[in-house]
Design a protein around this motif. Structure first.
Motif, short mmCIF file in Angstrom:
data_model
loop_
_atom_site.label_atom_id
_atom_site.label_comp_id
_atom_site.label_asym_id
_atom_site.label_seq_id
_atom_site.Cartn_x
_atom_site.Cartn_y
_atom_site.Cartn_z
N LYS A 1 -18.16 9.15 22.58
CA LYS A 1 -18.22 9.13 21.22
C LYS A 1 -16.84 8.86 20.77
CE LYS A 1 -19.69 11.05 16.92
NZ LYS A 1 -20.30 12.03 16.14
N ASN B 1 -24.59 6.35 17.42
CA ASN B 1 -25.16 6.94 16.30
C ASN B 1 -25.07 6.09 15.00
OD1 ASN B 1 -25.69 9.46 17.88
ND2 ASN B 1 -23.68 10.12 17.54
N SER C 1 -23.63 6.57 26.77
CA SER C 1 -23.34 8.01 27.20
C SER C 1 -23.48 8.74 25.82
CB SER C 1 -21.83 8.10 27.69
OG SER C 1 -21.79 9.51 27.96
N ASN C 2 -23.86 10.25 25.94
CA ASN C 2 -23.95 10.84 24.79
C ASN C 2 -22.92 11.80 24.83
OD1 ASN C 2 -26.55 9.89 23.37
ND2 ASN C 2 -27.65 10.94 24.83
N ASP D 1 -19.24 13.59 24.29
CA ASP D 1 -18.33 13.86 23.18
C ASP D 1 -17.19 12.71 23.54
OD1 ASP D 1 -19.80 15.58 21.74
OD2 ASP D 1 -18.69 17.34 22.67
N ALA E 1 -26.71 5.22 22.94
CA ALA E 1 -26.29 6.71 22.43
C ALA E 1 -25.32 6.44 21.12
CB ALA E 1 -25.54 7.39 23.38
#
Length: 153
Positions: free
Chosen positions: A64, A24, A58-59, A61, A22
């Motif tokens: 991230k 980016n 994991s995607n 928030d 995940a």
């Protein structure tokens, strides 16, 4: 037969589960060594939303945000242990996928074994105490006479 086996191989390759991270591209650090450290640390941290995934997978928030925090701390020069300590201080031990060995974890993992051992020992002691005691009561005079009569036959 050959065509069928080739078709199966092609289908397997197309539909094989591929590990998708995940992370980016905008999160990746420029230095490959620092990025490798960040990925290794991210694999050790639990996503607090997904709970069974690392923040690397994991995607969410929050995951991230944690990935960015890990990279920020690494870029600031923190050691791996300092980064983990900082995140644990903010989110608790639950954030670690592999908890550290401490008195709490030893007690948590050892308590069931200790309870089974204590239960087994108490059963053994109870059984030994009962083994020495006679079961039942003494025969009455009538019962003794009847028993003697039955034994004579």
């Amino acid at each position: 037969m050959r065509l069928l086996s080739r078709l199966l191989i092609v289908l397997f390759v197309l539909f094989a589960p591929v590990s998708a991270f995940a992370v980016n591209p905008d999160e990746v650090l420029a230095d490959p060594a620092l990025e490798a450290r960040a990925r290794a640390l991210s694999a050790e941290l639990r996503c607090m939303v997904c709970q069974n995934q690392s923040i690397d997978d994991s995607n969410a928030d929050l995951a991230k945000d944690l990935r960015l925090l890990v990279r920020e701390r690494i870029a600031d020069g923190d050691s791996d242990e300092a980064v983990l300590t900082y995140i644990v201080s903010r989110y608790g031990e639950f954030v670690l996928l592999k908890p550290r060995v401490s008195m709490k974890t030893v007690l948590l993992w050892g308590a069931p074994g200790l309870l089974v051992l204590a239960g087994g020992l108490s059963l053994l002691v109870f059984a030994r105490k009962r083994a020495g005691k006679p079961t039942g009561s003494k025969l009455t005079a009538d019962e003794q006479a009847r028993l003697s009569e039955l034994l004579k036959k």
